[in-house]
Design a protein around this motif. Sequence first.
Motif, PDB file in Angstrom:
ATOM      1  N   PRO A  67     -45.017  47.566 -49.666  1.00 21.62           N
ATOM      2  CA  PRO A  67     -46.347  47.919 -49.449  1.00 21.62           C
ATOM      3  C   PRO A  67     -47.360  47.271 -50.564  1.00 21.62           C
ATOM      4  O   PRO A  67     -48.585  47.056 -50.198  1.00 21.62           O
ATOM      5  CB  PRO A  67     -46.504  49.262 -49.668  1.00 21.62           C
ATOM      6  N   LYS A  68     -46.539  47.169 -51.830  1.00 23.46           N
ATOM      7  CA  LYS A  68     -47.775  46.259 -53.058  1.00 23.46           C
ATOM      8  C   LYS A  68     -48.084  44.913 -52.483  1.00 23.46           C
ATOM      9  O   LYS A  68     -49.354  44.439 -52.911  1.00 23.46           O
ATOM     10  CB  LYS A  68     -46.834  46.189 -54.123  1.00 23.46           C
ATOM     11  N   HIS A 104     -40.877  54.271 -43.038  1.00 23.95           N
ATOM     12  CA  HIS A 104     -41.777  54.575 -43.901  1.00 23.95           C
ATOM     13  C   HIS A 104     -42.514  53.098 -44.020  1.00 23.95           C
ATOM     14  O   HIS A 104     -43.845  53.560 -44.481  1.00 23.95           O
ATOM     15  CB  HIS A 104     -41.016  54.864 -45.363  1.00 23.95           C
ATOM     16  N   LEU A 105     -42.103  51.936 -43.926  1.00 25.79           N
ATOM     17  CA  LEU A 105     -43.005  50.950 -44.002  1.00 25.79           C
ATOM     18  C   LEU A 105     -44.036  50.781 -42.977  1.00 25.79           C
ATOM     19  O   LEU A 105     -45.415  50.690 -43.054  1.00 25.79           O
ATOM     20  CB  LEU A 105     -42.307  49.588 -43.983  1.00 25.79           C
ATOM     21  N   ASP A 107     -45.521  53.706 -41.839  1.00 26.15           N
ATOM     22  CA  ASP A 107     -46.398  54.599 -42.286  1.00 26.15           C
ATOM     23  C   ASP A 107     -47.334  54.132 -43.370  1.00 26.15           C
ATOM     24  O   ASP A 107     -48.421  54.334 -43.316  1.00 26.15           O
ATOM     25  CB  ASP A 107     -45.704  55.983 -42.711  1.00 26.15           C
ATOM     26  N   ASP A 108     -46.689  53.282 -44.182  1.00 29.22           N
ATOM     27  CA  ASP A 108     -47.437  52.541 -45.059  1.00 29.22           C
ATOM     28  C   ASP A 108     -48.619  51.507 -44.498  1.00 29.22           C
ATOM     29  O   ASP A 108     -49.653  51.827 -45.137  1.00 29.22           O
ATOM     30  CB  ASP A 108     -46.627  51.971 -46.236  1.00 29.22           C
ATOM     31  N   GLU A 111     -51.430  53.819 -42.919  1.00 31.66           N
ATOM     32  CA  GLU A 111     -52.304  54.457 -43.939  1.00 31.66           C
ATOM     33  C   GLU A 111     -53.123  53.125 -44.781  1.00 31.66           C
ATOM     34  O   GLU A 111     -54.265  53.670 -44.923  1.00 31.66           O
ATOM     35  CB  GLU A 111     -51.291  54.902 -45.088  1.00 31.66           C
ATOM     36  N   GLY A 112     -52.611  52.191 -44.929  1.00 34.73           N
ATOM     37  CA  GLY A 112     -53.368  51.132 -45.609  1.00 34.73           C
ATOM     38  C   GLY A 112     -54.574  50.692 -44.771  1.00 34.73           C
ATOM     39  O   GLY A 112     -55.740  50.421 -45.385  1.00 34.73           O
TER      40      GLY A 112
END
Length: 558
Positions: A67-68, A104-105, A107-108, A111-112
């Motif tokens: 995500p970073k 989870h990726l 979802d990230d 969200e982003g």
Amino acid sequence: MNLSQKSLSLCVLMLVTTLLVAGPPAIPGGLPIPQLVHTGSHYRLMVDGRPFLILGGQAHNSSASNPKDLKPVWDSLVALHANTAEVPIYWELIEPRPGQFDFHLVDDIIEGARQHHLRLILLWFGTWKWVEDTGMAYTPAWIKENPARYWHARDALNQPLFNISPFCRSAEEADAQAFAAVMQHIKSVDSSQRTVIMMQVENESGLEGTDRDHSPAANRAYQSPVPGHLMRYLEDHRNHLMPALAAAWADRSYRTTGSWPQVFGDLAPEAFSAWYVGRYIDAVAAAGQKVYPLPMYCNAWPISPGEVRPGDWPSGTPTPHVLDIWKAAAPHIAVLAPDIYSANFLEIAAEYRRATNPLLIVETSFSPSHAPFAFSTLAEFNGIGFSPFGIDHAAENGKLNPRAKALADSFEVLEPLLPLIEKYQYTGKLFSVVQGADRAETIPLSHELAAVAYYPRGLGFGPPRPNVFPPAAAGGIIIELAPDDYVVAGYGFRLEFRELHGPPRSPQFLSIEEGTFHGTQWAPERRLNGDELHVSLLEGPRILRVRLLKPAPRSSSP
Ligand code: DGJ
């Protein structure tokens, strides 16, 4: 009819009326699911029940594994005035062990995108995504490590390729199940907000290094009759087939039965690959759509300079040769989208814009030379979106990278014009300005009027070279609101209007205003007159509204 029967009929009538006027079906939660609406040869992508045009950008292949690394992607897209992010999601990380999913990726990413007010197109890197000489780079380790179960295509020398065979049903089922799980997850987290508007199924599919799969199963199918469903499709569309396929079939006297070589001659290996790769991917898309029916597309590796035969390009990727075969093979794929990195952008775009296929540019070069093609995509081609690849560092520390300026300028003027463009697509009243090799370009507007764009920052001289273009410095769009009322937007050029009949002259201006649009409402900001009475976008990006004085009626006698 008693009162309760009457009120029941009224309720039914109201419900039917509501369904008829409400448009696409709503899933509980409110907003209708995005849809690609196809009326005749017209296409509209509907998002939240309204037409939507994509000004997008695609992240680099590995940016979504952490995500970073997406932070610069979001910042860049905002700086570019984009409205949509294209971000890959990886089968190998989503299903690290068979049947065990980790979202989870995903979802990230969702969200982003929401935090940055962007819509999303997710790219499913499953069975197909080329990396070096492997087409199956993104399959999970348990697929790569088990070639007995998930078996590979073979080349003409019977050597296995590092690519799943399109005849391998276990791989197709595994990919379809994983993709369905992804769609189930997106449905569960996004049905109320509809951040995700489209899905790309696989990436530049096909078989590189071979003209077709030569595995025993493939060899049997190659010598078997061409499936009846494909033959019926080709017969139904016989007068509208793409030239290469039409010529190959005509050469075989339009045979409607026979093996692949008997029906398609020299085109047989590529046609065969397209059909079986298309069928495989359609099964994956169908499994996902059954769960959550977002519009889905496949991107194509178009034939590039220096590539002379299938296998140089991945055989079976939707090239113009086999576009019709893909249409028959993959009814769940709404769009076949070319990735255009080469200079002949307009030529390739024209091949992909068909009555059965809208133009959607999901990958193109992130360079100043290709940015002005955003205007032609949305104007002349009535396209639904334009997204260059690898935009991750378009902006750094809040500062736009100079390489990104042409794209940012293009999107900056297009952003407020989108409602107007949506209104005028398919009317013949949208025109684009794309700087080529010459210092001037004529844009015919009507039988009465032409526009001439001048590019003072000349980039080349000599006769026009249609397939060669230098880095473009200018781009824009012209929208005809009425025969004497034009919007001219863009950067890097000056425009003159010229009457095509009567004395050779330019029409007088009634007014030139600089401003913007709120929806389809013009909002003037500055009146240009005196020394500034020119249609000049040299200092652009800017949006001008130009009203012309109607020419005096021509009389027959002096
Ligand atoms: C085309 C591919 O589809 C993309 O994923 C990426 O690898 C680019 N090529 C790189 O130029």
